[in-house]
Design a protein around this motif. Structure first.
Motif: not given
Length: 246
Positions: A60-62, A78-81, A85-86, A170-173
């Motif tokens: 569920t958390l990816g 992947d950071p976006a995935a 949940p945010l 990527p994490p910031l984006a």
């Protein structure tokens, strides 16, 4: 013998922490296949039922994905995935607390636009110009009172997302993208439109793009901070109003 509810919950936590530890130690990598259920349950010292619960939670958390007939694998992480949940946090914010979330967004986007100013490509600048040009054409063709907000919601999403992507982080984006979900963004744009401020928001977007084109990180950060501070203050001042009823 079945486990008591409290015990099952703690055993599930053991599974989650155990797999996390395997990832941080490098025993599992993105794309790795997990050991078979019997072996992994024994390795972690839990029942198969608890193992399945932990795996479902991580899926569920990816973090994990189960492939039918092929086992369970670590995702690409992947950071976006992982940060998506945010988006629930953003969309579930009540108007009274929206300004708090916008303050966090302001800090993150001021940094992302500063990084973008030093890394953005000519192609990315052209893409940003195309986004704002669409808005310009819409504003030329229609009165602000009759504007189709969908166009502005889409353009605003694309504009800020493209700048965050141009930061090269990527994490910031992913954080920037997740913290202002579509529902929350739509509420803001509806309120802004109802008070005749769409053109002002477009001018601020243009000012941000100008500084990016100059590759000036300091001024780009100031422009973004000023733009988002205005949105933040607007949200705080109208926290008790229902934008749907405005």
């Amino acid at each position: 013998m079945s486990e008591a509810p409290g015990s099952a919950r703690s055993q599930t936590d053991v599974v989650i922490q155990g797999i996390k530890d395997m990832l941080t130690r490098g025993e599992l990598q993105p794309g790795s296949r997990l050991p078979i259920e019997k072996e992994l349950a024994a390795l972690l010292g839990v029942s198969r039922g608890s193992l399945r619960e932990g795996v479902r939670a991580l899926a569920t958390l990816g973090v994990l994905e189960t492939r039918q007939g092929d086992g369970t694998y670590v995702t690409a992480l992947d950071p976006a995935a992982l940060l998506s949940p945010l988006g629930f946090l953003a969309d579930l914010q009540q108007p009274a607390h929206a300004a708090d979330l916008l303050a966090v967004r302001r800090v993150l986007e001021a940094e992302s636009v500063s990084l973008a100013a030093t890394r953005i490509t000519d192609e990315q600048l052209t893409g940003l110009e195309a986004i704002l040009a669409r808005v310009d054409r819409t504003l030329e063709d229609e009165d602000e009172d009759a504007l189709d907000l969908e166009e502005f919601i889409n353009a605003d999403t694309e504009f800020h997302r493209a700048i965050a992507a141009a930061s090269g982080n990527p994490p910031l984006a992913a954080l920037v993208d997740a913290l202002v979900g579509r529902t929350f963004r739509a509420r803001l744009w509806r309120a802004i439109s109802n008070r005749g401020s769409v053109r002002e928001a477009q001018r601020e977007h243009r000012a941000i793009l100008d500084e990016l084109a100059r590759r000036d990180p300091g001024r780009a950060s100031i422009r973004m901070s000023t733009h988002l501070l205005g949105v933040e203050q607007f949200s705080a001042e109208h926290a008790d109003e229902d934008p749907e009823a405005t």
